[in-house]
Write a protein that holds these residues in place. Structure first.
Motif, PDB file in Angstrom:
ATOM      1  N   TYR A  18      46.077  56.460  31.848  1.00 18.23           N
ATOM      2  CA  TYR A  18      44.609  56.414  31.826  1.00 18.23           C
ATOM      3  C   TYR A  18      43.979  57.373  32.839  1.00 18.23           C
ATOM      4  O   TYR A  18      42.776  57.614  32.782  1.00 18.23           O
ATOM      5  N   ASP A  19      44.782  57.878  33.784  1.00 17.20           N
ATOM      6  CA  ASP A  19      44.283  58.830  34.791  1.00 17.20           C
ATOM      7  C   ASP A  19      42.984  58.325  35.426  1.00 17.20           C
ATOM      8  O   ASP A  19      41.997  59.047  35.558  1.00 17.20           O
ATOM      9  N   ILE A  20      42.985  57.071  35.847  1.00 14.24           N
ATOM     10  CA  ILE A  20      41.764  56.409  36.304  1.00 14.24           C
ATOM     11  C   ILE A  20      41.723  56.233  37.826  1.00 14.24           C
ATOM     12  O   ILE A  20      40.643  56.149  38.425  1.00 14.24           O
ATOM     13  N   LEU A  21      42.881  56.199  38.478  1.00 18.38           N
ATOM     14  CA  LEU A  21      42.912  55.900  39.910  1.00 18.38           C
ATOM     15  C   LEU A  21      42.137  56.938  40.714  1.00 18.38           C
ATOM     16  O   LEU A  21      42.223  58.139  40.455  1.00 18.38           O
ATOM     17  N   ASP A  22      41.352  56.438  41.683  1.00 17.39           N
ATOM     18  CA  ASP A  22      40.601  57.280  42.622  1.00 17.39           C
ATOM     19  C   ASP A  22      39.505  58.101  41.948  1.00 17.39           C
ATOM     20  O   ASP A  22      39.077  59.124  42.480  1.00 17.39           O
ATOM     21  N   THR A  23      39.030  57.642  40.791  1.00 15.29           N
ATOM     22  CA  THR A  23      37.888  58.293  40.156  1.00 15.29           C
ATOM     23  C   THR A  23      36.585  57.675  40.677  1.00 15.29           C
ATOM     24  O   THR A  23      36.588  56.575  41.237  1.00 15.29           O
ATOM     25  N   PRO A  24      35.459  58.371  40.499  1.00 15.71           N
ATOM     26  CA  PRO A  24      34.184  57.856  41.012  1.00 15.71           C
ATOM     27  C   PRO A  24      33.740  56.585  40.283  1.00 15.71           C
ATOM     28  O   PRO A  24      34.212  56.289  39.170  1.00 15.71           O
ATOM     29  N   PRO A  25      32.815  55.819  40.889  1.00 18.44           N
ATOM     30  CA  PRO A  25      32.241  54.652  40.203  1.00 18.44           C
ATOM     31  C   PRO A  25      31.540  55.087  38.903  1.00 18.44           C
ATOM     32  O   PRO A  25      31.025  56.202  38.809  1.00 18.44           O
ATOM     33  N   ILE A  47      36.999  45.001  39.310  1.00 17.81           N
ATOM     34  CA  ILE A  47      37.976  45.516  38.359  1.00 17.81           C
ATOM     35  C   ILE A  47      39.060  46.166  39.203  1.00 17.81           C
ATOM     36  O   ILE A  47      38.824  47.180  39.863  1.00 17.81           O
ATOM     37  N   SER A  48      40.228  45.538  39.225  1.00 17.45           N
ATOM     38  CA  SER A  48      41.320  45.952  40.115  1.00 17.45           C
ATOM     39  C   SER A  48      42.433  46.589  39.304  1.00 17.45           C
ATOM     40  O   SER A  48      42.836  46.058  38.269  1.00 17.45           O
ATOM     41  N   LEU A  49      42.939  47.704  39.795  1.00 16.44           N
ATOM     42  CA  LEU A  49      44.079  48.368  39.187  1.00 16.44           C
ATOM     43  C   LEU A  49      45.208  48.411  40.222  1.00 16.44           C
ATOM     44  O   LEU A  49      44.975  48.764  41.379  1.00 16.44           O
ATOM     45  N   ILE A  50      46.407  48.041  39.798  1.00 17.96           N
ATOM     46  CA  ILE A  50      47.529  47.860  40.715  1.00 17.96           C
ATOM     47  C   ILE A  50      48.552  48.973  40.507  1.00 17.96           C
ATOM     48  O   ILE A  50      49.154  49.074  39.437  1.00 17.96           O
ATOM     49  N   THR A 126      43.356  43.822  36.724  1.00 23.78           N
ATOM     50  CA  THR A 126      42.636  42.600  36.388  1.00 23.78           C
ATOM     51  C   THR A 126      41.132  42.810  36.439  1.00 23.78           C
ATOM     52  O   THR A 126      40.636  43.720  37.109  1.00 23.78           O
ATOM     53  N   LEU A 127      40.429  41.935  35.750  1.00 27.14           N
ATOM     54  CA  LEU A 127      39.009  41.693  35.983  1.00 27.14           C
ATOM     55  C   LEU A 127      38.940  40.311  36.612  1.00 27.14           C
ATOM     56  O   LEU A 127      39.451  39.345  36.038  1.00 27.14           O
ATOM     57  N   CYS A 128      38.357  40.226  37.803  1.00 28.80           N
ATOM     58  CA  CYS A 128      38.344  38.924  38.463  1.00 28.80           C
ATOM     59  C   CYS A 128      36.977  38.619  39.062  1.00 28.80           C
ATOM     60  O   CYS A 128      36.170  39.512  39.334  1.00 28.80           O
ATOM     61  N   ALA A 129      36.740  37.314  39.243  1.00 27.50           N
ATOM     62  CA  ALA A 129      35.542  36.808  39.917  1.00 27.50           C
ATOM     63  C   ALA A 129      36.030  35.836  40.982  1.00 27.50           C
ATOM     64  O   ALA A 129      36.952  35.056  40.742  1.00 27.50           O
ATOM     65  N   PHE A 130      35.422  35.894  42.170  1.00 27.58           N
ATOM     66  CA  PHE A 130      35.889  35.007  43.233  1.00 27.58           C
ATOM     67  C   PHE A 130      34.762  34.662  44.198  1.00 27.58           C
ATOM     68  O   PHE A 130      33.720  35.304  44.240  1.00 27.58           O
ATOM     69  N   ASP A 131      35.016  33.603  44.969  1.00 32.82           N
ATOM     70  CA  ASP A 131      33.984  33.050  45.843  1.00 32.82           C
ATOM     71  C   ASP A 131      34.646  32.472  47.086  1.00 32.82           C
ATOM     72  O   ASP A 131      35.832  32.121  47.072  1.00 32.82           O
ATOM     73  N   ALA A 132      33.884  32.371  48.144  1.00 35.82           N
ATOM     74  CA  ALA A 132      34.369  31.741  49.371  1.00 35.82           C
ATOM     75  C   ALA A 132      34.192  30.232  49.325  1.00 35.82           C
ATOM     76  O   ALA A 132      34.531  29.538  50.290  1.00 35.82           O
TER      77      ALA A 132
END
Length: 405
Positions: A18-25, A47-50, A126-132
């Motif tokens: 996908y050549d997506i890492l380190d691309t602009p927002p 949106i996290s890429l590992i 992943t696509l994730c949602a989180f809270d404290a």
């Protein structure tokens, strides 16, 4: 070779495609994380890429870091699951109550993550949602998160077809790579010269912080326009990072590329954009690399131009520097994208890394931080059954060039 090593290698290959890492927002992805945050009524969504050593955020809401180490990422657990990972209260879950993201920043209590599963079945992120704060989640909410994760994958597929950066009018990173690859093929076939320039705007973060992103966007567009006005029709400029650009120069040797780079530097220095407190002047640091036997593909040329650009920044900025072959000459390095491990301290210390280039003599490695890495260590690449002692040839920010002993 373990099955897990093969699967991880295949997963990284899928991510790399996908050549997506380190691309602009990009707004298309930011829109999705805003929606995920709204659906779950939480302050944070990403949106996290590992890759081999880190999680990198293509989009983030309510979260400052643009990347974290892989071993401190809850999303690293998510990509190993077959279904979305839901954690109503991390402190009450024995699997995660001692996790660094739970006991430290951002102090996650609630987490919901859906895999970004590529067509081949590999979870690239992943696509994730989180809270404290802890909270419950409904089946309907989980289903919506999965649908949004599917939209993220669709956007990634569409992005691969986009040829132009919508903000600046420069080529997209993928389009630039394709253009450069065609040019290099012709240069090799017919014996022509070929060069690459990389440049980064100096102190651009301060421009954004002091004037706002709208002004920063205007600066980027104005700088690209200034470059386009002096380049030939055969040349091409592309956006490869947030404020980082590359120019490909067919039929251009090292000396002529240095002349072009100096003209680009002067053109950018002449750009004026009205800021919050008056006219803004900008400058750029530039690196130059030229096609040769030990650099015969676009990835190695970009790597060398990037290293030269980093040297320009380190030695004062607003200047042009050409790549110089190190004292220990590298042989032909091929582009790879493999998970690796750096081991030192008699085997007691191990750091994950992503190997981006590999040859018979050495490797090019990305790490989360070079701070604690010694000058000598052992590099292993499980999928290749490789384990070699090596020493550091060059170090910059989050990157190492090493030579095998």
């Amino acid at each position: 070779m373990q099955v897990s090593d093969i699967r991880e290698s295949e997963r990284l290959t899928s991510l790399d495609s996908y050549d997506i890492l380190d691309t602009p927002p990009e707004e298309a992805f930011d829109r999705i994380t805003r929606l995920a945050r709204h659906i779950f009524d939480v302050p944070m969504s990403t949106i996290s890429l590992i890759d081999g050593h880190r999680q990198w955020f293509k989009s983030r809401q309510g979260f400052d870091a643009c990347e974290t180490s892989r071993d401190s990422a809850l999303c690293n657990f998510t990509i190993r699951e077959t279904a979305p990972l839901i954690i109503p209260d991390a402190l009450a879950d024995p699997r995660f109550r001692d996790h660094p993201a739970v006991v430290g920043d951002p102090h996650v209590r609630f987490y919901a993550g859906a895999q970004l599963r590529a067509p081949g079945g590999h979870a690239i992120g992943t696509l994730c949602a989180f809270d404290a704060q802890p909270r419950d989640v409904s089946a309907a909410e989980v289903a919506m998160l999965q649908d949004l994760a599917g939209i993220v994958l669709s956007e990634l597929e569409l992005r691969a077809l986009v040829m132009q950066d919508s903000l600046t009018g420069a080529l997209s990173r993928r389009a630039l790579r394709d253009e450069a690859t065609r040019g290099i093929t012709l240069a090799v076939r017919h014996g022509h010269s070929f060069s690459v320039i990389m440049f980064d705007l100096d102190h651009f973060k301060a421009i954004n912080d002091n004037n706002g992103h709208d002004i920063g966007d205007r600066v980027l567009a104005a700088c690209v326009k200034a470059c386009q006005n002096l380049l030939r029709k055969a040349d091409a400029i592309g956006r490869v990072g947030g404020e980082e650009f590359a120019i490909v120069l067919p039929h251009t040797n090292r000396a002529d590329a240095q002349l072009v780079a100096e003209k680009v530097r002067e053109a950018i220095a002449g750009v004026t954009v009205m800021g919050a407190d008056g006219p803004l002047r900008v400058s750029a640091s530039l690196g130059i690399a030229t096609l040769e036997r030990t650099a015969s593909d676009i990835d190695e040329l970009l790597r060398r131009a990037d290293a030269a650009m980093y040297e320009a920044k380190q030695t004062g900025r607003n200047r042009c520097i050409a790549w110089r072959t190190p004292e220990v000459a590298a042989d032909l390095m091929r582009r790879v994208f493999k998970a690796g491990h750096i081991t030192f301290n008699a085997g007691h210390s191990t750091i994950d890394c992503t190997v981006r280039g590999l040859s018979e003599m050495g490797a090019s490695i990305d790490v989360f931080s070079t701070t604690d890495i010694p000058e000598r260590f052992k590099l292993s690449i499980p999928v290749d059954h490789l384990s070699r002692a090596c020493h550091v040839l060059g170090k910059r920010e989050k990157h190492l060039d090493v030579v095998f002993d």
